[in-house]
Enzyme design. Sequence first.
Site, PDB file in Angstrom:
ATOM      1  N   LYS A   1       0.808  -1.222   0.000  1.00 26.26           N
ATOM      2  CA  LYS A   1       0.000   0.000   0.000  1.00 26.26           C
ATOM      3  C   LYS A   1       0.840   1.271   0.000  1.00 26.26           C
ATOM      4  O   LYS A   1       0.351   2.329  -0.374  1.00 26.26           O
ATOM      5  CB  LYS A   1      -0.985   0.013   1.181  1.00 26.26           C
TER       6      LYS A   1
ATOM      7  N   LYS B   1      -5.012  -9.225  -6.741  1.00 24.57           N
ATOM      8  CA  LYS B   1      -6.370  -9.386  -6.235  1.00 24.57           C
ATOM      9  C   LYS B   1      -7.227  -8.170  -6.563  1.00 24.57           C
ATOM     10  O   LYS B   1      -6.722  -7.051  -6.717  1.00 24.57           O
ATOM     11  CB  LYS B   1      -6.353  -9.637  -4.731  1.00 24.57           C
TER      12      LYS B   1
ATOM     13  N   LYS C   1     -10.463  -2.666  -3.480  1.00 26.05           N
ATOM     14  CA  LYS C   1     -11.202  -1.409  -3.521  1.00 26.05           C
ATOM     15  C   LYS C   1     -10.269  -0.264  -3.869  1.00 26.05           C
ATOM     16  O   LYS C   1     -10.602   0.603  -4.660  1.00 26.05           O
ATOM     17  CB  LYS C   1     -11.830  -1.117  -2.151  1.00 26.05           C
TER      18      LYS C   1
HETATM   19  P1  ATP Z   1      -8.690  -2.001   0.420  1.00 24.75           P
HETATM   20  O1  ATP Z   1      -8.129  -1.950  -0.981  1.00 24.75           O
HETATM   21  O2  ATP Z   1      -9.231  -0.695   0.917  1.00 24.75           O
HETATM   22  O3  ATP Z   1      -7.776  -2.714   1.402  1.00 24.75           O
HETATM   23  P2  ATP Z   1     -10.087  -4.446   0.020  1.00 24.75           P
HETATM   24  O4  ATP Z   1     -10.803  -4.608  -1.270  1.00 24.75           O
HETATM   25  O5  ATP Z   1      -8.772  -5.137   0.193  1.00 24.75           O
HETATM   26  O6  ATP Z   1      -9.970  -2.892   0.269  1.00 24.75           O
HETATM   27  P3  ATP Z   1     -10.846  -4.873   2.766  1.00 24.75           P
HETATM   28  O7  ATP Z   1     -11.840  -3.941   3.379  1.00 24.75           O
HETATM   29  O8  ATP Z   1      -9.385  -4.711   3.054  1.00 24.75           O
HETATM   30  O9  ATP Z   1     -11.080  -4.866   1.173  1.00 24.75           O
HETATM   31  O10 ATP Z   1     -11.242  -6.349   3.111  1.00 24.75           O
HETATM   32  C1  ATP Z   1     -12.566  -6.748   3.442  1.00 24.75           C
HETATM   33  C2  ATP Z   1     -12.658  -8.257   3.388  1.00 24.75           C
HETATM   34  O11 ATP Z   1     -12.680  -8.659   2.010  1.00 24.75           O
HETATM   35  C3  ATP Z   1     -11.472  -8.974   4.019  1.00 24.75           C
HETATM   36  O12 ATP Z   1     -11.948 -10.106   4.723  1.00 24.75           O
HETATM   37  C4  ATP Z   1     -10.646  -9.398   2.841  1.00 24.75           C
HETATM   38  O13 ATP Z   1      -9.924 -10.571   3.113  1.00 24.75           O
HETATM   39  C5  ATP Z   1     -11.697  -9.648   1.770  1.00 24.75           C
HETATM   40  N1  ATP Z   1     -11.179  -9.435   0.425  1.00 24.75           N
HETATM   41  C6  ATP Z   1     -10.680  -8.276  -0.074  1.00 24.75           C
HETATM   42  N2  ATP Z   1     -10.323  -8.408  -1.363  1.00 24.75           N
HETATM   43  C7  ATP Z   1     -10.605  -9.699  -1.693  1.00 24.75           C
HETATM   44  C8  ATP Z   1     -10.475 -10.474  -2.897  1.00 24.75           C
HETATM   45  N3  ATP Z   1     -10.006  -9.924  -4.009  1.00 24.75           N
HETATM   46  N4  ATP Z   1     -10.863 -11.749  -2.884  1.00 24.75           N
HETATM   47  C9  ATP Z   1     -11.358 -12.304  -1.755  1.00 24.75           C
HETATM   48  N5  ATP Z   1     -11.512 -11.658  -0.590  1.00 24.75           N
HETATM   49  C10 ATP Z   1     -11.156 -10.367  -0.547  1.00 24.75           C
HETATM   50 MG    MG Z   2      -7.510  -4.781   1.974  1.00 23.81          MG
END
Ligand code: ATP
Ligand code: MG
Length: 332
Positions: free
Chosen positions: A112, A195, A198
């Site tokens: 990040k 992956k 967001k």
């Molecule tokens: P950010 O980019 O802000 O970190 P994020 O998309 O990684 O957002 P988080 O809020 O960090 O989302 O994670 C929320 C939940 O979603 C966590 O349990 C994380 O493991 C799961 N998660 C996030 N991205 C994925 C993905 N691509 N596939 C499966 N699970 C995911």
């Molecule tokens: Mg995340």
Amino acid sequence: RPRVLSGIQPTADSFHLGNYLGALRHWVALQEDYDAFYFIPDLHAITVSFDPATVHDRTYRAAAQLLAVGLDPRRSTLFVQSHVPEHAELAWVLNCITGFGEARRMTQFKDKSAKGGVEAASVGLFTYPVLMAADVLLYQADGVPVGEDQRQHLELTRDLAQRFNSRYGDTFTVPEPFIVKDTAKILDLQDPTIKMSKSASSPKGILEILEEPRSAAKKIRSAVTDSDGEVRFDAADKPGVSNLLSIYSALTGRGVEEIAAQYAGQGYGAFKVDLSEVVSDFVTPLRARTQELLEDKGELDLVLRDGAARAREVASKTLRDVYDRVGFVRAS
Ligand code: ATP
Ligand code: MG
């Protein structure tokens, strides 16, 4: 009933299919058999650059989506992290038993902070995994349902729990990760080597759970595949197609082999059109329900107020034990 705890950051207007398939749908299922605590980590959301009005809006949007996907506030405790001050307070104590080198090994910080460079990254981002450990340990959670991407943070959480327990006396439950193997990780549609995220994915790489169906169809049509033309699951050699198959399978409950067989000899066109239909059927009711909840925030405020009160009952007890164990004099 065993207890689980998990959180999802309010870092986008909509959650995406990775969040839903990797986390939220399991949260919904776990409500049946577990004492579940689910929260919106707004403290975590400000570890990267942020806009206050957007944080405010997205916190409500997150709460609305959690209810829309099926979290039931009568069965689960649903709250906003900053409404329970014990999170920040326990994080401080845990920061003081975390090694600098140990924190530096966390790969999410490297990922990040890669864009702006480590020098520009906040200390909050650096210590993010310690705050996450506090989130989990405050509630004495037995299990933490998270995606594969959170495995390392959970390992740190376990290490800190064991360290505190052995130094200052048994205080914390050491949690187990609940990482669901199939569909454990949904990939970016434009770059299926990373992956779906967001904050890190481009808009074209993400399928939002509140995505407008026509926009979803467009993104699926332009999703990166390969030139071999055969719908087949092969995560190593065909990551793009395999990712689409995983999504199709998870949303319909049908096996990837069965779906692949249906498109034998047809190329990717028909497969992508049908997947768009599947996604459209999934997002349409979620969009309607979320919209409805956001029109009048009264219901959301009530749910969150009640959730925070229930969460504080547990969190304040753990924090009191922690303060006693480290020798802090109680305020009289
Ligand atoms: P950010 O980019 O802000 O970190 P994020 O998309 O990684 O957002 P988080 O809020 O960090 O989302 O994670 C929320 C939940 O979603 C966590 O349990 C994380 O493991 C799961 N998660 C996030 N991205 C994925 C993905 N691509 N596939 C499966 N699970 C995911
Ligand atoms: Mg995340």
